[in-house]
Write a protein that holds these residues in place. Structure first.
Motif, PDB file in Angstrom:
ATOM      1  N   LEU A 181       0.919  -1.314  -0.121  1.00  0.00           N
ATOM      2  CA  LEU A 181      -0.111  -0.174  -0.208  1.00  0.00           C
ATOM      3  C   LEU A 181       0.751   1.694   0.108  1.00  0.00           C
ATOM      4  O   LEU A 181       0.658   2.211  -0.447  1.00  0.00           O
ATOM      5  N   ALA A 182       1.523   1.073   0.858  1.00  0.00           N
ATOM      6  CA  ALA A 182       2.294   2.480   1.429  1.00  0.00           C
ATOM      7  C   ALA A 182       3.232   2.399  -0.728  1.00  0.00           C
ATOM      8  O   ALA A 182       3.861   3.786  -1.030  1.00  0.00           O
ATOM      9  N   LEU A 183       3.704   1.421  -0.897  1.00  0.00           N
ATOM     10  CA  LEU A 183       4.271   1.553  -3.019  1.00  0.00           C
ATOM     11  C   LEU A 183       4.014   2.507  -3.452  1.00  0.00           C
ATOM     12  O   LEU A 183       3.692   2.762  -4.222  1.00  0.00           O
ATOM     13  N   GLN A 184       2.016   1.996  -3.404  1.00  0.00           N
ATOM     14  CA  GLN A 184       1.462   2.424  -4.272  1.00  0.00           C
ATOM     15  C   GLN A 184       1.211   4.090  -4.099  1.00  0.00           C
ATOM     16  O   GLN A 184       1.334   4.775  -4.986  1.00  0.00           O
ATOM     17  N   ASN A 185       0.884   4.198  -2.349  1.00  0.00           N
ATOM     18  CA  ASN A 185       0.526   5.367  -2.235  1.00  0.00           C
ATOM     19  C   ASN A 185       1.305   6.517  -3.059  1.00  0.00           C
ATOM     20  O   ASN A 185       1.110   7.531  -2.970  1.00  0.00           O
ATOM     21  N   ILE A 186       2.866   6.060  -2.392  1.00  0.00           N
ATOM     22  CA  ILE A 186       3.850   7.103  -2.864  1.00  0.00           C
ATOM     23  C   ILE A 186       4.151   7.280  -4.159  1.00  0.00           C
ATOM     24  O   ILE A 186       4.073   8.592  -4.771  1.00  0.00           O
ATOM     25  N   THR A 218     -10.130  14.321  -9.505  1.00  0.00           N
ATOM     26  CA  THR A 218     -10.686  13.324 -10.361  1.00  0.00           C
ATOM     27  C   THR A 218     -11.003  11.782  -9.735  1.00  0.00           C
ATOM     28  O   THR A 218     -11.258  10.964 -10.519  1.00  0.00           O
ATOM     29  N   SER A 219     -11.429  12.152  -8.494  1.00  0.00           N
ATOM     30  CA  SER A 219     -12.097  10.622  -7.637  1.00  0.00           C
ATOM     31  C   SER A 219     -13.293  10.451  -8.371  1.00  0.00           C
ATOM     32  O   SER A 219     -13.922  11.473  -8.426  1.00  0.00           O
ATOM     33  N   ASN A 220     -13.727   9.472  -7.765  1.00  0.00           N
ATOM     34  CA  ASN A 220     -15.304   9.147  -7.694  1.00  0.00           C
ATOM     35  C   ASN A 220     -16.168   8.470  -6.537  1.00  0.00           C
ATOM     36  O   ASN A 220     -15.489   8.402  -6.072  1.00  0.00           O
ATOM     37  N   ARG A 221     -17.456   8.866  -6.907  1.00  0.00           N
ATOM     38  CA  ARG A 221     -18.236   8.873  -6.081  1.00  0.00           C
ATOM     39  C   ARG A 221     -17.883   6.987  -5.509  1.00  0.00           C
ATOM     40  O   ARG A 221     -17.667   6.854  -3.936  1.00  0.00           O
ATOM     41  N   SER A 222     -18.119   5.877  -6.430  1.00  0.00           N
ATOM     42  CA  SER A 222     -17.729   4.712  -5.695  1.00  0.00           C
ATOM     43  C   SER A 222     -16.757   4.435  -5.015  1.00  0.00           C
ATOM     44  O   SER A 222     -16.465   3.798  -3.594  1.00  0.00           O
ATOM     45  N   GLU A 223     -15.543   5.110  -5.673  1.00  0.00           N
ATOM     46  CA  GLU A 223     -13.870   5.606  -4.631  1.00  0.00           C
ATOM     47  C   GLU A 223     -14.010   5.932  -3.401  1.00  0.00           C
ATOM     48  O   GLU A 223     -13.517   5.266  -2.607  1.00  0.00           O
ATOM     49  N   ALA A 224     -15.058   6.977  -2.607  1.00  0.00           N
ATOM     50  CA  ALA A 224     -14.906   8.093  -1.878  1.00  0.00           C
ATOM     51  C   ALA A 224     -15.840   6.316  -0.844  1.00  0.00           C
ATOM     52  O   ALA A 224     -15.298   7.054  -0.192  1.00  0.00           O
ATOM     53  N   GLY A 242     -13.224   4.509  -0.276  1.00  0.00           N
ATOM     54  CA  GLY A 242     -11.241   5.208   0.012  1.00  0.00           C
ATOM     55  C   GLY A 242     -10.658   4.450  -0.693  1.00  0.00           C
ATOM     56  O   GLY A 242      -9.795   5.178  -0.302  1.00  0.00           O
ATOM     57  N   TYR A 243     -11.119   4.231  -1.909  1.00  0.00           N
ATOM     58  CA  TYR A 243     -10.157   3.834  -3.163  1.00  0.00           C
ATOM     59  C   TYR A 243      -9.620   4.916  -3.615  1.00  0.00           C
ATOM     60  O   TYR A 243      -9.963   5.127  -4.556  1.00  0.00           O
ATOM     61  N   ALA A 244      -8.536   5.650  -2.854  1.00  0.00           N
ATOM     62  CA  ALA A 244      -8.217   7.109  -3.436  1.00  0.00           C
ATOM     63  C   ALA A 244      -7.663   7.079  -2.442  1.00  0.00           C
ATOM     64  O   ALA A 244      -7.119   6.839  -1.164  1.00  0.00           O
ATOM     65  N   THR A 245      -6.082   8.302  -2.926  1.00  0.00           N
ATOM     66  CA  THR A 245      -4.877   8.307  -2.348  1.00  0.00           C
ATOM     67  C   THR A 245      -5.402   9.529  -1.685  1.00  0.00           C
ATOM     68  O   THR A 245      -5.231  10.607  -2.781  1.00  0.00           O
ATOM     69  N   MET A 246      -5.085  10.333  -0.390  1.00  0.00           N
ATOM     70  CA  MET A 246      -5.309  11.308  -0.293  1.00  0.00           C
ATOM     71  C   MET A 246      -4.186  12.833  -0.657  1.00  0.00           C
ATOM     72  O   MET A 246      -2.938  11.685  -0.725  1.00  0.00           O
ATOM     73  N   ASP A 247      -4.299  13.739  -1.261  1.00  0.00           N
ATOM     74  CA  ASP A 247      -2.956  14.033  -1.469  1.00  0.00           C
ATOM     75  C   ASP A 247      -2.527  13.228  -2.773  1.00  0.00           C
ATOM     76  O   ASP A 247      -1.623  13.786  -3.437  1.00  0.00           O
ATOM     77  N   GLY A 248      -3.351  12.788  -3.487  1.00  0.00           N
ATOM     78  CA  GLY A 248      -2.852  11.736  -4.642  1.00  0.00           C
ATOM     79  C   GLY A 248      -4.119  12.869  -5.454  1.00  0.00           C
ATOM     80  O   GLY A 248      -4.422  13.410  -6.570  1.00  0.00           O
ATOM     81  N   ASP A 249      -4.896  11.388  -6.279  1.00  0.00           N
ATOM     82  CA  ASP A 249      -6.126  11.671  -6.994  1.00  0.00           C
ATOM     83  C   ASP A 249      -7.614  12.613  -6.198  1.00  0.00           C
ATOM     84  O   ASP A 249      -7.926  12.691  -6.965  1.00  0.00           O
ATOM     85  N   THR A 250      -7.334  12.554  -5.022  1.00  0.00           N
ATOM     86  CA  THR A 250      -7.705  13.502  -4.314  1.00  0.00           C
ATOM     87  C   THR A 250      -7.815  15.104  -4.209  1.00  0.00           C
ATOM     88  O   THR A 250      -8.555  15.593  -3.519  1.00  0.00           O
ATOM     89  N   ALA A 251      -6.395  15.287  -4.958  1.00  0.00           N
ATOM     90  CA  ALA A 251      -6.019  16.516  -5.060  1.00  0.00           C
ATOM     91  C   ALA A 251      -6.924  17.387  -5.722  1.00  0.00           C
ATOM     92  O   ALA A 251      -6.687  17.180  -6.754  1.00  0.00           O
ATOM     93  N   GLY A 252      -7.023  19.297  -5.797  1.00  0.00           N
ATOM     94  CA  GLY A 252      -7.660  19.641  -6.424  1.00  0.00           C
ATOM     95  C   GLY A 252      -8.544  20.596  -5.893  1.00  0.00           C
ATOM     96  O   GLY A 252      -8.614  20.793  -4.645  1.00  0.00           O
ATOM     97  N   SER A 253      -9.206  22.225  -6.696  1.00  0.00           N
ATOM     98  CA  SER A 253      -9.927  22.631  -5.917  1.00  0.00           C
ATOM     99  C   SER A 253     -11.411  22.880  -5.549  1.00  0.00           C
ATOM    100  O   SER A 253     -11.816  22.855  -5.570  1.00  0.00           O
ATOM    101  N   ARG A 288     -12.032  15.278   4.024  1.00  0.00           N
ATOM    102  CA  ARG A 288     -11.177  15.579   2.989  1.00  0.00           C
ATOM    103  C   ARG A 288     -11.273  16.327   2.120  1.00  0.00           C
ATOM    104  O   ARG A 288     -10.503  16.763   1.215  1.00  0.00           O
ATOM    105  N   TYR A 289     -12.421  15.503   1.182  1.00  0.00           N
ATOM    106  CA  TYR A 289     -12.875  15.860   0.139  1.00  0.00           C
ATOM    107  C   TYR A 289     -12.659  16.737  -0.853  1.00  0.00           C
ATOM    108  O   TYR A 289     -13.516  18.016   0.127  1.00  0.00           O
ATOM    109  N   ALA A 290     -12.340  17.830  -2.022  1.00  0.00           N
ATOM    110  CA  ALA A 290     -12.033  18.535  -2.530  1.00  0.00           C
ATOM    111  C   ALA A 290     -13.820  18.905  -2.292  1.00  0.00           C
ATOM    112  O   ALA A 290     -14.495  17.875  -2.678  1.00  0.00           O
TER     113      ALA A 290
END
Length: 671
Positions: free
Chosen positions: A453-458, A481-487, A490-501, A619-621
């Motif tokens: 998991l750590a190696l995926q998230n980095i 770029t995260s969608n509702r199913s991932e939300a 939690g199949y999303a990387t905080m500060d990764g695909d959840t980054a945005g305004s 924490r989602y935008a």
């Protein structure tokens, strides 16, 4: 006076943007006067904007709204106008509609029923107006009637149902009918949701028939305050007949939906109407019929979107495209940046940005489009949609050693077909640098066997700084770029695909999103506006591409099939079903599709992942609200960050499964 020309006026407002809001209202009034409109209904709280939130508490909000109202009054010579604003009486704030006629305020009708579910929080700021109560409001040297009012002009009676008033069983229209009202005005701020316009049509049409009136309904337009989208629905019905229904999802600042109503016909309808009232203990009968209740199949997963004539697909395209355009211009940003992975989510968002340009130019013309974005200097010399796309949309593909040629081609082919600005960079060195720093610090090597998991998230997190850097350089919006199913899981990387305004598709489930992308490639808006560049992506299996390529990582294997995930989420958190009840429903829904063991495993996985990942949803935008399955805890679905994790409920599900197996075994051996 038998025939009267009336109109619903739609305006695109912004909370507390006093001058632009006022100018939109005045522009709409002037256009109505040019078209010889006698009565104009404008939306709820259109002077202040609907989404002022806790600024409705501020004295200055109501005071400035009155100042704006007085300016608007000067433009109402020869016309009657209803305009929405908050008013303060005895230190209480009310949601009101002011009726102005020929440059004179006639009074303020106040909202009786406040919306207080889901995205709405009106009882936080407003008081509901008591039935049959009236008072006065002093403005300067004069006082005006306020409250539960019926207005009369030249023998024609006018009453109000303000938005939520019309959505309740005992709606004010009943009392207005008893007072012989001819016209009901409904200034509204009704947020967009899939298929909601049909419900509004029934409210308007049935109200006009049941009460024997002309019914004028005017909604707000656009992305007003960030989350809610208003579709600009405008309707006029007369005695059960829908006379006109206006344009939705317009890119204009305001527009009119006019119609001619027949007062004599309305009064004849009231004379013949069988609607009766007496005391609350006696029967109330209606002229209109209720539709028969029909059994529903596949209510949780296998939605047949095509059966509705692609309405949901078109609504998603138009609603989110308009919301992105409004968010861009109202935030004074200079474009959009999307980290384009070649997958479904980032491809959908890129396509939606392109649709915002296409649809805006189609309605406004290229000069009108550029004028609406006059703060963006770099687009002022553009002469085509393609040039605008190059200037406004920036894509960046950030590959690692785990990225495939397929996703790279998917990303580049979409960017090329839409003529976006496209960058392809390799971030593998950055990933290795971070790994090296931590390996040195902890004194061991990181490995997939121990640190998956750590190696995926980095890898996902390393992509965010480059995308943010591009956004900052361009004064642009970075779109998460995260969608509702991932939300949900939690199949999303905080500060990764959840980054945005802003997170444009955080209200869209992955199952529908994949279908929508195929529709956009092959059918398109109005059967014409298609995105052929989605072809490569639509032929890929969704994958995060964060593990070594040899592992052949697939999202639905990491999680569960997306149609099943969506169905469990809907049952569990829209309908509040327990794990055991979810299993019973899923067995009915997915009979002969997934095994019982697969269903049990998926339900348990869903509830456990949901419980441990509420902090991510917090924490989602901000996301656009598109239906009643939204997971945004700040506007729709609240859940504790720390909880018991459904341990007891999951145990009950397993007990149920074991009991069923035991009974089945006993039957087989003859007990």
């Amino acid at each position: 006076m038998n025939l009267i020309k009336v109109a619903a006026g739609v305006v695109n407002q912004t909370p507390l943007a006093w001058e632009s809001n006022k100018q939109n209202i005045i522009g709409c009034i002037e256009e109505a006067k040019n078209q010889d409109i006698s009565i104009l209904c404008l939306p709820e709280l259109c002077i202040t904007g609907y989404g002022c939130e806790d600024m409705f508490y501020a004295n200055g909000t109501c005071e400035t709204a009155i100042d704006m109202l007085e300016d608007i009054v000067d433009h109402t010579a020869g016309i009657m106008v209803a305009v929405g604003l908050p008013i303060r009486i005895n230190n209480r704030v009310y949601n009101a509609a002011c009726l102005i006629a020929n440059k004179q305020i006639r009074g303020f009708a106040c909202k009786k029923t406040l919306a207080n579910n889901g995205i709405h929080y009106e009882t936080r700021w407003f008081q509901p107006w008591p039935e049959n109560e009236r008072t006065e409001l002093a403005i300067g040297e004069f006082s005006y009637p306020v409250g539960d009012l019926v207005f009369e002009a030249d023998g024609i009676k006018i009453g109000f149902e303000i938005c939520e008033d019309a959505w309740i069983a005992n709606r004010p229209g009943r009392a207005l009918y008893l007072q012989g009202v001819d016209i009901i005005l409904n200034p509204t701020a009704s947020h967009f949701a899939f298929f909601k316009t049909q419900t509004r049509e029934r409210l308007v049409q049935d109200g006009s028939r049941a009460f024997g009136v002309a019914y004028i309904y005017a909604n707000l337009l656009g992305n007003e305050a960030g989350r809610a989208i208003f579709d600009g629905d405008a309707m006029i019905a007369q005695a059960g007949e829908m006379l006109v229904s206006g344009t939705r999802f317009s890119y204009k600042d305001f527009y009119l939906t006019p119609a001619v109503i027949d007062i004599e016909k309305l009064r004849l309808e009231q004379t013949q109407n069988r609607l009766t009232f007496s005391s609350s203990n006696k029967k109330v009968s209606f002229l209109f019929d209720f539709p028969a209740i029909k059994p529903v199949r596949n209510i949780y997963a296998l939605e047949h979107w095509e059966a509705k004539g692609f309405q949901k697909e078109e609504e998603m395209a138009r609603a989110i495209a308009l919301a992105l355009f409004d968010y861009l211009r109202k935030s004074k940003s200079s474009g959009w940046v999307i980290s384009l992975s070649g997958g479904a989510d980032s491809s959908a968002i890129t396509a939606l940005c392109f649709l915002a340009i296409e649809l805006g130019v189609a309605e406004l013309g290229i000069d009108g489009f550029k004028q609406k974005l006059s703060h963006i200097k770099k687009i002022q010399d553009c002469t085509s949609v393609a040039e605008l796309s190059k200037a406004l949309i920036t894509n960046i593909y950030q590959g690692t050693e785990n990225s495939s040629d397929d996703t790279r081609y998917s990303a580049s082919s979409l960017a090329e077909s839409l003529n976006t600005t496209y960058y392809d960079i390799n971030i593998n060195g950055l990933v290795e640098t971070y790994k090296g720093l931590i390996q040195e610090a902890i004194g061991r090597q990181l490995a997939w066997e121990t640190d998956d998991l750590a190696l995926q998230n980095i890898q996902a997190r390393v992509r965010a700084p480059s995308a943010w850097l591009l956004a900052n350089i361009n004064n642009a919006l970075l779109l998460a770029t995260s969608n509702r199913s991932e939300a949900a899981v939690g199949y999303a990387t905080m500060d990764g695909d959840t980054a945005g305004s802003i997170s444009p598709i955080a209200g869209i489930d992955k199952h529908f999103l994949r279908h929508w992308l195929r529709w956009l490639e092959n059918t398109g808006l109005d059967g014409q506006l298609k995105v052929a560049g989605l072809h490569a992506m639509n032929n890929l299996q969704p994958t995060a591409e964060l593990r070594p390529l040899a592992s052949k990582q697939v999202d639905e294997e990491d999680l569960m099939p997306y149609d099943l995930l969506n169905a469990i989420e809907t049952a569990a958190f829209r309908d509040k079903k327990s794990p055991k009840d979810c299993l019973i429903l899923m067995e009915l829904e997915f009979d002969n599709i997934y095994s019982k063991d697969k269903l049990v495993q998926s339900i348990e996985r869903f509830f456990r992942l949901w419980s441990r990942n509420q902090w991510k949803r917090e924490r989602y935008a901000p996301s656009f609200h598109v239906d009643d399955r939204n997971l945004d805890p700040r506007s729709w679905l609240r859940f504790p960050i720390l909880s018991g994790g459904f341990e007891k409920e999951l145990a009950e599900m397993h007990d149920y499964v074991n009991n069923v197996k035991t009974r089945s075994r006993r039957r087989r051996i003859g007990f």
